[in-house]
Scaffold this motif. Structure first.
Motif, PDB file in Angstrom:
ATOM      1  N   ASN A 138       0.813  -1.218   0.000  1.00  0.00           N
ATOM      2  CA  ASN A 138       0.000   0.000   0.000  1.00  0.00           C
ATOM      3  C   ASN A 138       0.844   1.265   0.000  1.00  0.00           C
ATOM      4  N   LYS A 139       2.152   1.097   0.210  1.00  0.00           N
ATOM      5  CA  LYS A 139       3.052   2.241   0.211  1.00  0.00           C
ATOM      6  C   LYS A 139       4.302   1.928  -0.608  1.00  0.00           C
ATOM      7  N   ALA A 140       4.894   2.989  -1.157  1.00  0.00           N
ATOM      8  CA  ALA A 140       6.144   2.872  -1.902  1.00  0.00           C
ATOM      9  C   ALA A 140       7.038   4.039  -1.506  1.00  0.00           C
ATOM     10  N   VAL A 141       8.211   4.097  -2.100  1.00  0.00           N
ATOM     11  CA  VAL A 141       9.174   5.144  -1.767  1.00  0.00           C
ATOM     12  C   VAL A 141       9.359   6.074  -2.959  1.00  0.00           C
ATOM     13  N   LEU A 142       9.231   7.364  -2.713  1.00  0.00           N
ATOM     14  CA  LEU A 142       9.502   8.387  -3.714  1.00  0.00           C
ATOM     15  C   LEU A 142      10.810   9.071  -3.320  1.00  0.00           C
ATOM     16  N   ALA A 143      11.742   9.160  -4.255  1.00  0.00           N
ATOM     17  CA  ALA A 143      13.050   9.751  -3.961  1.00  0.00           C
ATOM     18  C   ALA A 143      13.409  10.752  -5.045  1.00  0.00           C
ATOM     19  N   ASN A 144      14.363  11.628  -4.729  1.00  0.00           N
ATOM     20  CA  ASN A 144      14.833  12.537  -5.767  1.00  0.00           C
ATOM     21  C   ASN A 144      15.552  11.741  -6.840  1.00  0.00           C
ATOM     22  N   ASP A 145      15.352  12.137  -8.093  1.00  0.00           N
ATOM     23  CA  ASP A 145      15.913  11.435  -9.241  1.00  0.00           C
ATOM     24  C   ASP A 145      17.385  11.800  -9.371  1.00  0.00           C
ATOM     25  N   LEU A 146      18.250  10.848  -9.093  1.00  0.00           N
ATOM     26  CA  LEU A 146      19.688  11.108  -9.101  1.00  0.00           C
ATOM     27  C   LEU A 146      20.343  10.831 -10.443  1.00  0.00           C
ATOM     28  N   VAL A 147      19.614  10.204 -11.365  1.00  0.00           N
ATOM     29  CA  VAL A 147      20.219   9.905 -12.671  1.00  0.00           C
ATOM     30  C   VAL A 147      19.550  10.671 -13.813  1.00  0.00           C
ATOM     31  N   GLY A 148      18.316  11.137 -13.624  1.00  0.00           N
ATOM     32  CA  GLY A 148      17.662  11.971 -14.619  1.00  0.00           C
ATOM     33  C   GLY A 148      17.869  13.434 -14.251  1.00  0.00           C
ATOM     34  N   GLY A 149      17.610  14.326 -15.183  1.00  0.00           N
ATOM     35  CA  GLY A 149      17.728  15.744 -14.886  1.00  0.00           C
ATOM     36  C   GLY A 149      19.147  16.264 -14.956  1.00  0.00           C
ATOM     37  N   VAL A 150      20.119  15.381 -15.165  1.00  0.00           N
ATOM     38  CA  VAL A 150      21.496  15.792 -15.386  1.00  0.00           C
ATOM     39  C   VAL A 150      21.978  15.092 -16.647  1.00  0.00           C
ATOM     40  N   ALA A 151      23.022  15.651 -17.247  1.00  0.00           N
ATOM     41  CA  ALA A 151      23.512  15.072 -18.493  1.00  0.00           C
ATOM     42  C   ALA A 151      24.091  13.679 -18.273  1.00  0.00           C
ATOM     43  N   LEU A 152      24.916  13.555 -17.252  1.00  0.00           N
ATOM     44  CA  LEU A 152      25.646  12.310 -17.037  1.00  0.00           C
ATOM     45  C   LEU A 152      25.610  11.924 -15.560  1.00  0.00           C
ATOM     46  N   ALA A 153      25.232  10.692 -15.279  1.00  0.00           N
ATOM     47  CA  ALA A 153      25.252  10.166 -13.917  1.00  0.00           C
ATOM     48  C   ALA A 153      25.971   8.824 -13.931  1.00  0.00           C
ATOM     49  N   VAL A 154      26.804   8.612 -12.931  1.00  0.00           N
ATOM     50  CA  VAL A 154      27.576   7.379 -12.823  1.00  0.00           C
ATOM     51  C   VAL A 154      27.272   6.732 -11.479  1.00  0.00           C
ATOM     52  N   GLU A 155      26.976   5.454 -11.504  1.00  0.00           N
ATOM     53  CA  GLU A 155      26.739   4.698 -10.273  1.00  0.00           C
ATOM     54  C   GLU A 155      27.885   3.726 -10.051  1.00  0.00           C
ATOM     55  N   ILE A 156      28.558   3.876  -8.939  1.00  0.00           N
ATOM     56  CA  ILE A 156      29.648   2.975  -8.563  1.00  0.00           C
ATOM     57  C   ILE A 156      29.210   2.150  -7.358  1.00  0.00           C
ATOM     58  N   LYS A 157      29.482   0.856  -7.413  1.00  0.00           N
ATOM     59  CA  LYS A 157      29.317   0.004  -6.233  1.00  0.00           C
ATOM     60  C   LYS A 157      30.732  -0.323  -5.752  1.00  0.00           C
ATOM     61  N   PRO A 158      31.237   0.439  -4.770  1.00  0.00           N
ATOM     62  CA  PRO A 158      32.661   0.315  -4.401  1.00  0.00           C
ATOM     63  C   PRO A 158      33.038  -1.018  -3.768  1.00  0.00           C
ATOM     64  N   LYS A 159      32.127  -1.595  -2.934  1.00  0.00           N
ATOM     65  CA  LYS A 159      32.333  -2.861  -2.222  1.00  0.00           C
ATOM     66  C   LYS A 159      33.283  -2.705  -1.038  1.00  0.00           C
ATOM     67  N   TRP A 160      33.966  -3.803  -0.633  1.00  0.00           N
ATOM     68  CA  TRP A 160      34.704  -3.858   0.637  1.00  0.00           C
ATOM     69  C   TRP A 160      35.980  -3.020   0.565  1.00  0.00           C
ATOM     70  N   SER A 161      36.213  -2.215   1.593  1.00  0.00           N
ATOM     71  CA  SER A 161      37.281  -1.221   1.540  1.00  0.00           C
ATOM     72  C   SER A 161      38.575  -1.640   2.235  1.00  0.00           C
ATOM     73  N   PHE A 162      38.649  -2.851   2.801  1.00  0.00           N
ATOM     74  CA  PHE A 162      39.753  -3.141   3.714  1.00  0.00           C
ATOM     75  C   PHE A 162      40.123  -4.620   3.728  1.00  0.00           C
ATOM     76  N   LEU A 163      41.315  -4.895   4.214  1.00  0.00           N
ATOM     77  CA  LEU A 163      41.713  -6.264   4.541  1.00  0.00           C
ATOM     78  C   LEU A 163      41.297  -6.549   5.982  1.00  0.00           C
ATOM     79  N   PRO A 164      40.925  -7.792   6.291  1.00  0.00           N
ATOM     80  CA  PRO A 164      40.384  -8.086   7.626  1.00  0.00           C
ATOM     81  C   PRO A 164      41.433  -8.011   8.727  1.00  0.00           C
ATOM     82  N   ASN A 165      40.930  -7.852   9.941  1.00  0.00           N
ATOM     83  CA  ASN A 165      41.767  -7.894  11.140  1.00  0.00           C
ATOM     84  C   ASN A 165      42.416  -9.276  11.229  1.00  0.00           C
TER      85      ASN A 165
END
Length: 446
Positions: free
Chosen positions: A132-159
């Protein structure tokens, strides 16, 4: 008194354009008639057959629904407002709000847009029409000429402290992402081979450029199908073959340039936004300080705590369940309390652990997993190396996909970790990659 929630059910399916989807949600951009409520927004719809997000379930279980038994707001909204905004600068978070939908509208909407979805996605499942509900968010990829999405993943070596003797040489030298990419590549998947997240998170401009080059090269080679880099031009996700590269995401002056020249312009445009905003440094610190034990150390602590708790009166030990099994999922109040603890308490001595702290470490690992799996959206103009450089606008860099994780994922992650390490153990020593983790806490350094 209940707050009135805007309904999108008066719009037509044709007013929305399919953008992309992940494992839990499908995203559509508003392209309909001018509408002050909807212009410049995207709609995130939950998928059917996907596990209910933790907070959404806990709200209903603990009576936090609106009056009349109304469906609670989506977990992503509640979690961001009460938890993520305490960890991430507000300027780097998307604007989220709850909107109303209904079954008839969702059914028609799903029927109209199913053809737009990738076959491998639509074959698995579609829009959850019971919501019955959904999420409305600001459009981060439309409205600009170029948008890039990066999924960086894990940033470190473990302890290293909590790694097993047999796994220590491998996991302390090669990062989890690089090992996983090697395994997936051997299974025939399209992956970002050569990209190491530790380079991107290094805060070293040369290493960061190397990481961006690698992401770009893999995106180019895969025709935009790799998961770690997506490129949108005027709101449309593009691939390098079907759309044509330099004629679409660069200015006209660049259209006859070689791919190497375009790649350099691509990195030149992105790097200031990554270096001169705190996004990667914040993600790096949060990931590593929350995952202080690695899944191996967490599993050992779990077994110690279960062994203490599961001894029968006649002295028999009950074999402990897999890590996380039977542990209650955190409620919103649990997460708020945990973040209070995380932000205020002195640093733990992670060298020795106490079973009394098990709950803290379980939640810490879950939250670390959220940040390991998030994406970063960078919004730019079309590539033009001749354009004068301007000051970095921090609002152009946004962290997305910050949903909480479920406790029962822990056992899956432990098994996957074992599979990845065992696969990498088969790699000859001279062929194993050495990943460099030279992170320094800038706060402590100051």
């Amino acid at each position: 008194m209940s707050v009135s929630i805007f309904s999108v059910s008066s719009t037509l399916p044709s007013h929305w354009k399919y953008i992309s989807e992940g494992g839990a949600t499908i995203v559509f951009s508003y392209i309909g008639p001018p509408n002050a409520e909807l212009d410049g927004t995207v709609l995130r719809l939950r998928k059917s057959g996907v596990q209910t997000p933790v907070l959404e379930k806990s709200q209903s279980q603990f009576g936090l629904m609106d009056g009349g038994g109304e469906e609670p707001d989506d977990a992503s909204i509640v979690f961001q407002e009460q938890c993520m905004e305490r960890l991430i600068p507000l300027v780097h978070l998307p604007r989220l709000r709850s909107v109303r939908v209904d079954e008839a509208w969702l059914t028609e909407f799903a029927r109209a847009h199913d053809v737009d979805r990738p076959l491998e996605r639509s074959a698995v499942g579609g829009i959850d029409t019971s919501k019955n509900k959904a999420v409305l968010a600001n459009d981060l990829v439309g409205g600009v000429a170029l948008a890039v999405e990066i999924k960086p993943k894990w940033s470190f070596l473990p302890n290293k402290t909590h790694l097993s003797e047999i796994n220590h040489p491998i996991k302390s030298s090669t990062c989890r992402f690089c090992m996983h990419s090697h395994m997936r590549s051997g299974e025939g998947e399209s992956v970002s081979l050569g990209y190491c997240p530790l380079d991107l998170f290094s805060n070293n401009p040369a290493r960061m450029r190397k990481a961006v080059y690698s992401l770009y090269d893999n995106w180019l080679k895969s025709d935009g199908s790799v998961n770690n880099l997506k490129v949108f031009v005027h709101g449309k996700k593009i691939g390098t073959v079907e759309v044509g590269l330099s004629s679409n995401f660069s200015c006209w002056k660049m259209r006859k340039k070689t791919d190497d020249v375009v790649r350099e312009a691509f990195a030149d445009a992105m790097l200031p936004l990554l270096i001169d905003t705190p996004v990667l440094r914040v993600l790096n610190k949060i990931q590593r300080t929350l995952d202080a034990l690695d899944i191996e150390g967490l599993s050992l602590l779990w077994k110690r705590a279960q062994t203490v708790a599961e001894v029968t009166p006649n002295g028999y030990s009950v074999p402990p369940p897999a890590v996380g099994v039977g542990a209650p999922n955190p409620t919103l109040a649990d997460w708020a309390s945990f973040i209070d603890n995380y932000l205020s308490r002195p640093p733990f001595n992670h060298t020795s652990t106490n079973p009394e702290d098990l709950r803290y470490y379980l939640l810490a690992y879950l939250l670390s997993a959220t940040f390991k799996d998030c994406s970063v959206i960078i919004r730019m103009d079309l590539l033009d190396p001749s354009r004068p450089k301007t000051a970095v606008d921090p609002s152009k860099v946004t962290i997305i996909d910050l949903d909480p994780k479920n406790m029962n994922r822990l056992q899956k992650w432990e098994k996957l970790d074992q599979v990845i390490v065992e696969a990498y153990r088969e790699v000859a020593l001279e062929d194993r990659k050495t990943c460099v983790d030279d992170w320094v806490d800038s706060d402590e350094e100051a």
